[in-house]
Each structure stands twice: as structure tokens, then as C-alpha cells.
Write a protein that holds these residues in place. Structure first.
Motif, mmCIF file in Angstrom:
data_model
loop_
_atom_site.group_PDB
_atom_site.id
_atom_site.type_symbol
_atom_site.label_atom_id
_atom_site.label_comp_id
_atom_site.label_asym_id
_atom_site.label_seq_id
_atom_site.Cartn_x
_atom_site.Cartn_y
_atom_site.Cartn_z
ATOM 1 N N UNK A 109 0.851 -1.190 0.000
ATOM 2 C CA UNK A 109 0.000 0.000 0.000
ATOM 3 C C UNK A 109 0.886 1.240 0.000
ATOM 4 N N UNK A 110 0.479 2.265 -0.715
ATOM 5 C CA UNK A 110 1.276 3.484 -0.831
ATOM 6 C C UNK A 110 1.664 4.101 0.500
ATOM 7 N N UNK A 111 0.734 4.106 1.441
ATOM 8 C CA UNK A 111 1.025 4.769 2.706
ATOM 9 C C UNK A 111 1.145 3.790 3.861
ATOM 10 N N UNK A 112 1.400 2.536 3.564
ATOM 11 C CA UNK A 112 1.622 1.551 4.616
ATOM 12 C C UNK A 112 3.081 1.533 5.037
ATOM 13 N N UNK A 113 3.454 0.539 5.815
ATOM 14 C CA UNK A 113 4.843 0.363 6.219
ATOM 15 C C UNK A 113 5.601 -0.191 5.022
ATOM 16 N N UNK A 114 6.402 0.642 4.380
ATOM 17 C CA UNK A 114 7.171 0.234 3.212
ATOM 18 C C UNK A 114 8.589 -0.178 3.582
ATOM 19 N N UNK A 115 8.840 -0.290 4.872
ATOM 20 C CA UNK A 115 10.142 -0.729 5.356
ATOM 21 C C UNK A 115 10.842 0.366 6.138
ATOM 22 N N UNK A 116 11.818 -0.060 6.915
ATOM 23 C CA UNK A 116 12.587 0.896 7.698
ATOM 24 C C UNK A 116 13.947 0.315 8.021
ATOM 25 N N UNK A 117 14.882 1.204 8.272
ATOM 26 C CA UNK A 117 16.220 0.846 8.723
ATOM 27 C C UNK A 117 16.564 1.793 9.864
ATOM 28 N N UNK A 118 17.072 1.235 10.953
ATOM 29 C CA UNK A 118 17.422 2.053 12.120
ATOM 30 C C UNK A 118 18.763 1.620 12.689
ATOM 31 N N UNK A 119 19.455 2.567 13.254
ATOM 32 C CA UNK A 119 20.690 2.317 13.987
ATOM 33 C C UNK A 119 20.458 2.855 15.392
ATOM 34 N N UNK A 120 20.659 2.012 16.415
ATOM 35 C CA UNK A 120 20.348 2.378 17.801
ATOM 36 C C UNK A 120 21.552 2.146 18.699
ATOM 37 N N UNK A 121 21.826 3.113 19.566
ATOM 38 C CA UNK A 121 22.817 2.937 20.624
ATOM 39 C C UNK A 121 22.058 2.507 21.871
ATOM 40 N N UNK A 122 22.652 1.594 22.646
ATOM 41 C CA UNK A 122 21.913 1.113 23.800
ATOM 42 C C UNK A 122 22.775 0.734 24.983
#
Length: 181
Positions: A109-122
């Protein structure tokens, strides 16, 4: 290795409901499927600490009974961990997460979750009580790319991620994180 179990709640197709002018919810509290999960880790001593790296993948192999198919999720990370006291361990590290697009009824879907990439410090604290471990962690995103069909900025923000977990370890012999002394 393991599997996820469909205990969370999956909403009706929000895109179909939206097209019909009905109230709908885009946030899913589960994906309604049994998904294989596999991971591996390597840990090596580094003086009084340990350097640990890990990978994990969750693969969604089919759509739920409501037509929702979550995107595959991948994690890779590394941390330095140290035993603070006999039953308290700490770690600091970095995680890279990647999530593939979700589908509803087989369609992106055009406005759905089209993917993501994250970098997190923890940072994490783990308190061991026999074979049971209590963990508290905090993660702060230092990079986030959320894919969208347009160039508009997405209204998604989480400045900090806090989590608490309880886990039980079943193994013969030495307990995890013991100092060996």
C-alpha cells in the motif's frame, strides 16, 4: 531458533476500511502468524569484559487470516558486556535493524509500512536470579530511515526506547554470565 506465536491482535485491513469510509486502525499488536526466528551470537573475552556480536532474523512466510503479512525483520548488533557484581551484568552496544515492507491482501500500500532501517545505541543491565534473568534496557535511535511512497516526512518519532524483560535459561552445567571463578 524458534517461532513467534500469534497472541497479539491484528486489526482488519485498514486500507479496505479506509476506502469504505469506515473507522480503522493501522497499528498492529502482532501479525497473526507463526513465524520462524533464527539467531546466532559470538562472544569473546576482552580483559574483564566480553565483546559480543549477534544476528537475528524473523521471516514471515504467509499472510494472516485477515490478509496481513508483516515484513521480514533483520537485526545485527555488537556490544561490550561486563560483570559488575556476581549477579549483575551491564552492556553497551549498537544495533542495526531492517524491516521489509508489509502487505495487505498481497499488495503493498502506498502509505503503509514500506520498510525501515534504524541504527540504535543502547545500554542494558541484567540481574541474574538463578536461571531467571531480569533485564532493563534503553536504546536511542541515532539514524532512522523509514521508506514512503512520497518524499514527505513521516510523522514517526521515538526518541528513546525503554524495555524490561524476564527470561528463563535452561541449560546443564555453568550458568550464563558466570565469572568462572
Amino acid at each position: 531458533m524458534g517461532v513467534t506465536l500469534p497472541f497479539g491482535r491484528t486489526q482488519e485491513d485498514p486500507f479496505a476500511l479506509g476506502r469504505a469510509g469506515m473507522q480503522h486502525q493501522h497499528i498492529q499488536m502482532g501479525n497473526g502468524t507463526v513465524d520462524p526466528v533464527a539467531g546466532a551470537s559470538v562472544s569473546v573475552p576482552a580483559g574483564r569484559a566480553r565483546v559480543e556480536s549477534y544476528v537475528e532474523a524473523q521471516i514471515t512466510t504467509y499472510a494472516s487470516d485477515r490478509g496481513f503479512r508483516a515484513g521480514n525483520r533483520y537485526l545485527v548488533g555488537a556490544q561490550v558486556a561486563a560483570q559488575l557484581w556476581p549477579r549483575l551484568r551491564s552492556a553497551v552496544g549498537i544495533d542495526a535493524l531492517h524491516e521489509r515492507p508489509e502487505r495487505w491482501s498481497g499488495k503493498l500500500q502506498e502509505d503503509g509500512n514500506l520498510g525501515r532501517t534504524e541504527l540504535l545505541l543502547g545500554a542494558t543491565l541484567v540481574h541474574q536470579l538463578g536461571g531467571t534473568m531480569l533485564a532493563w534496557s534503553i536504546r536511542v535511535p541515532v539514524f532512522r530511515k523509514i521508506l514512503s511512497a512520497t518524499d514527505e516526512a513521516l510523522a514517526y518519532s521515538s526518541p528513546v526506547i525503554l524495555s524490561v524483560s524476564v527470561s528463563r535459561v535452561f541449560m546443564a552445567g555453568e550458568t550464563p554470565y558466570s565469572s568462572g571463578r
